[in-house]
Design an enzyme around this catalytic site. Structure first.
Site, PDB file in Angstrom:
ATOM      1  CE1 TYR A  64      43.139-100.589 -56.881  1.00  0.00           C
ATOM      2  CE2 TYR A  64      42.291-102.824 -57.149  1.00  0.00           C
ATOM      3  CZ  TYR A  64      43.151-101.807 -57.531  1.00  0.00           C
ATOM      4  OH  TYR A  64      44.025-102.015 -58.566  1.00  0.00           O
TER       5      TYR A  64
ATOM      6  CG  HIS B 186      38.515 -94.084 -57.206  1.00  0.00           C
ATOM      7  ND1 HIS B 186      37.849 -92.919 -57.511  1.00  0.00           N
ATOM      8  CD2 HIS B 186      39.007 -94.542 -58.411  1.00  0.00           C
ATOM      9  CE1 HIS B 186      37.918 -92.673 -58.805  1.00  0.00           C
ATOM     10  NE2 HIS B 186      38.607 -93.641 -59.379  1.00  0.00           N
TER      11      HIS B 186
ATOM     12  CE1 TYR C  90      40.450-103.831 -60.365  1.00  0.00           C
ATOM     13  CE2 TYR C  90      39.862-105.401 -62.077  1.00  0.00           C
ATOM     14  CZ  TYR C  90      40.483-105.110 -60.869  1.00  0.00           C
ATOM     15  OH  TYR C  90      41.114-106.100 -60.168  1.00  0.00           O
TER      16      TYR C  90
ATOM     17  CG  ASN D  57      38.896 -98.205 -66.851  1.00  0.00           C
ATOM     18  OD1 ASN D  57      38.582 -99.240 -66.272  1.00  0.00           O
ATOM     19  ND2 ASN D  57      39.919 -98.139 -67.681  1.00  0.00           N
TER      20      ASN D  57
ATOM     21  CG  ASP E  93      35.788 -91.050 -55.905  1.00  0.00           C
ATOM     22  OD1 ASP E  93      35.147 -91.868 -56.599  1.00  0.00           O
ATOM     23  OD2 ASP E  93      36.892 -90.583 -56.240  1.00  0.00           O
TER      24      ASP E  93
ATOM     25  CG  ASN F  53      38.672 -92.594 -65.734  1.00  0.00           C
ATOM     26  OD1 ASN F  53      38.517 -91.738 -66.598  1.00  0.00           O
ATOM     27  ND2 ASN F  53      39.868 -92.920 -65.259  1.00  0.00           N
TER      28      ASN F  53
END
Length: 219
Positions: free
Chosen positions: A14, A19, A70, A72, A97, A118
């Site tokens: 990632y 993001h 993570y 959320n 972002d 989120n």
């Protein structure tokens, strides 16, 4: 004392996603201010580093945080870290972002909703408050004119199904130099917020789409 949060997802796959610009901005702040190596927060749910940040108004104490549960679930680490360091919501600054801004557009904002993000949703839920400061890093939406706020497609504004894939994809290599420049500009915005306050930062960084700004020179 400030808490500066960079939102993103943990893991190398990632790291360069749209993001994850929040992670990259707090990494830049840690680098340019020579802060200690990132350390696991254990029960706090994130990695942190703390120290004095040089700002346009002098040195300010801050803890930088990358939530590691993570996107959320980001709010849990933010709430726990803020409580541990006794930081109130008004002294939390988050870098994230923003699909509702064109690529390269930076905006400073205080309060507001989560806009479908989120990470912000989780922060608001866990803090029970939305009065933190945001540095919104525009990544735009997918579509015929990808990167614009609407993606050039009216469906994008209504929640295009490709948005999740868009923010979880890497920036194209042709944008690498511009991404690096804007990471530096966003770090400058955080320094302005911590040193001179959000109004001064909004006056400085919200008057342009970011294309005419260059990161401040560093020794």
């Amino acid at each position: 004392m400030w808490l500066v949060v960079g939102l993103g997802n943990p893991g190398s796959k990632y790291a360069r996603n749209r993001h994850n610009v929040g992670f990259r901005v707090v990494d830049e702040l840690a680098r340019r201010h020579g802060l200690a190596a990132w350390k696991s927060g254990g029960k706090l749910g994130g990695t942190t580093t703390s120290g004095m940040l040089a700002t346009p108004a002098g040195r300010v104490k801050a803890t930088l945080l990358k939530p590691m549960e993570y996107m959320n679930l980001s709010g849990f680490a933010v709430q726990k870290t803020a409580a541990f360091h006794d930081v109130d919501v008004a002294h939390i600054c988050v870098v994230h972002d923003e699909i509702d801004l064109d690529f390269g557009t930076l905006r400073v904002k205080v309060g507001g909703g989560h806009g479908g993000h989120n990470g912000l949703r989780s922060m608001i839920e866990q803090l029970g408050d939305n009065a933190f400061t945001r540095v919104r890093w525009g990544v735009g939406k997918p579509g015929p004119n990808a990167g614009t706020a609407s993606g050039g497609d009216p469906r994008a504004a209504a929640g295009d199904k490709n948005v999740a894939g868009w923010v979880l994809a890497d920036f194209p290599s042709a944008q690498d130099a511009e991404v690096e420049r804007l990471i530096g500009v966003a770090a400058d915005a955080v320094e302005m917020i911590l040193g001179r306050g959000t109004t001064a930062a909004m006056n400085e960084f919200n008057k342009t789409n970011g294309s005419s700004l260059a990161p401040r020179a560093r020794a």
